[in-house]
Design an enzyme around this catalytic site. Structure first.
Site, short mmCIF file in Angstrom:
data_model
loop_
_atom_site.label_atom_id
_atom_site.label_comp_id
_atom_site.label_asym_id
_atom_site.label_seq_id
_atom_site.Cartn_x
_atom_site.Cartn_y
_atom_site.Cartn_z
N HIS A 1 -0.82 -11.13 11.32
CA HIS A 1 -0.81 -9.85 11.33
C HIS A 1 -0.29 -9.03 12.46
O HIS A 1 -1.36 -8.72 13.49
CB HIS A 1 -1.88 -9.31 10.18
CG HIS A 1 -1.52 -7.75 10.09
ND1 HIS A 1 -0.38 -7.28 9.65
CD2 HIS A 1 -2.53 -6.68 10.67
CE1 HIS A 1 -0.66 -5.74 9.72
NE2 HIS A 1 -2.17 -5.57 10.01
N CYS B 1 -3.12 -4.01 4.20
CA CYS B 1 -2.63 -5.10 5.30
C CYS B 1 -2.00 -6.47 4.46
O CYS B 1 -1.19 -7.52 5.23
CB CYS B 1 -2.39 -4.51 6.51
SG CYS B 1 -1.67 -3.32 7.27
N LYS C 1 0.21 -6.60 20.92
CA LYS C 1 -0.71 -6.93 22.31
C LYS C 1 -1.88 -7.66 21.18
O LYS C 1 -2.15 -8.53 20.91
CB LYS C 1 -1.51 -5.60 22.65
CG LYS C 1 -0.95 -4.94 23.86
CD LYS C 1 -1.62 -4.15 24.74
CE LYS C 1 -1.32 -3.28 25.85
NZ LYS C 1 -1.67 -2.22 26.58
N GLU D 1 0.58 -1.15 -0.23
CA GLU D 1 -0.32 -0.11 -0.05
C GLU D 1 0.95 1.27 0.21
O GLU D 1 0.31 2.16 0.55
CB GLU D 1 -0.77 0.11 1.43
CG GLU D 1 -0.01 -0.14 2.25
CD GLU D 1 -1.50 -0.24 3.53
OE1 GLU D 1 -1.95 1.28 4.12
OE2 GLU D 1 -2.05 -0.90 3.89
N THR E 1 4.14 2.62 15.37
CA THR E 1 4.46 2.01 14.56
C THR E 1 4.18 1.48 12.98
O THR E 1 4.83 0.68 12.67
CB THR E 1 2.81 0.79 15.17
OG1 THR E 1 1.51 2.09 14.37
CG2 THR E 1 2.54 0.50 16.33
#
Length: 350
Positions: free
Chosen positions: A238, A115, A243, A83, A156
């Site tokens: 993914h 993703c 977490k 992407e 991230t």
């Protein structure tokens, strides 16, 4: 619901790439005044000034071809899932194919689905080889993700990914038992044309998006194969943060140990279309013959592709032919926020 090709298909070669630069989460927090009350990752990978999705895809693909031990001219498809294309209108696939020496008699294209763009290409390659239209195909999941300065995504949004040469089962280092895809129209994350940074849908991100779709695909795959989590040596999900994959693994019945080998996000961030495929490459780097691996991607918008693989004896010799995933992760060079802004061209001057 399970999908299986008419002829068995496997991974003949794989390769990873992660850029060397790292931006610590505490450095982002220092700039934006965030307190260290639990950042989503420790640090993230950042491409250098001379790196983009295309250059990183070529590096990973060369590693995959080394492990496969085939000529690039034998590839009948070179597909890049991303992407963060280098060009808005011009395929990355043709550039990669040319750099590898796979042209001109090959399919080349870019795949999109946030993703899970890389696993979209993987699904298609399974069908291409499984139908005997091609003997070998190369698929790549690679991204150089962007996050708006000061936004939660900036902590991230990392860079890197992995490439896979698929071929017939008799030549493979791991073969596919089956796959399941699960999709819905869920607006958790999006970027309109001409916008530089993506937006995220807050409360849609977790339960109705990530968890619903990965559980939907993985549970159906396990059911249709007659498998349980205990049948698997490792699982890869993914990884948008630390977490989420840990939580979805627990929801599905997997142990922390099964997730450990492929959990790379704390060290390099979310590599978007490269995330789950990069985790798989790290698992293959240490997998043993006979190991069963579950792979489940997630793409915003939203969907998940789940795959079940079985490792063969070929993995032990073939993985020594190219650098391992953690070899790239270990060659870490820390940068500060100013260097990151320059590398990612976040300061626009007119």
């Amino acid at each position: 619901m399970i999908m299986r090709p008419s002829q068995e298909v496997g991974i003949v070669g794989y390769g990873a790439y992660v850029p060397r630069y790292r931006l610590p989460a505490v450095e982002i927090g220092r700039i934006w005044g965030a307190s260290d009350d639990g950042f989503p990752v420790r640090e993230k990978s950042v491409p250098g000034l001379d790196e983009d999705t295309t250059t990183m895809a070529i590096e990973a693909a060369r590693n995959a071809l080394r492990r496969a031990g085939i000529s690039p001219q034998e590839l009948r498809a070179v597909w890049v899932g991303t992407e963060s294309k280098s060009y808005a209108v011009k395929p990355t696939g043709t550039i990669v194919a040319e750099a590898l020496g796979a042209t001109p008699y090959a399919q080349a294209a870019d795949w999109e689905f946030a993703c899970k763009a890389g696993t979209e290409a993987l699904q298609a390659a399974l069908g291409l080889i499984g139908s005997a239209m091609a003997r070998y195909a190369l698929i790549i999941g690679m991204d150089a993700a962007q996050g708006r300065p000061g936004d939660a995504l900036e902590y991230t949004a990392g860079a890197g990914g992995a490439a896979y040469v698929l071929g017939p089962r008799e030549e493979c280092l791991a073969y596919f038992e089956g796959s399941v895809s699960f999709v819905s129209d869920t607006p958790d994350f999006f970027r309109r044309a001409h916008q530089h940074y993506p937006s995220h849908g807050g409360r849609f991100t977790g339960e109705p998006a990530y968890f619903k779709h990965i559980c939907g695909a993985a549970e159906r795959l396990l059911h249709d194969l007659g498998r349980t989590p205990q049948d698997y040596a490792a699982c890869v999900f993914h990884q948008p943060n630390t977490k989420f994959p840990q939580r979805v693994g627990k929801m599905l019945g997997f142990s922390p140990k099964q997730i450990e080998a492929g959990l790379l996000v704390p060290e390099i961030g979310n590599t978007y279309a490269g995330s789950s495929l990069l985790g798989l490459s790290a698992v293959l780097d240490q997998a043993q013959p006979g190991d069963r691996i579950l792979l489940a991607s997630f793409g915003s918008g939203a969907g998940s592709d789940a795959f079940s693989l079985v490792v063969t004896e070929a993995v032990e010799e073939r993985r020594r032919r190219a650098p391992r995933t953690r070899d790239y992760i270990r060659r870490r060079q820390e940068i500060d926020y100013g260097t990151y802004v320059r590398f990612r061209k976040k300061l626009q001057m007119h």
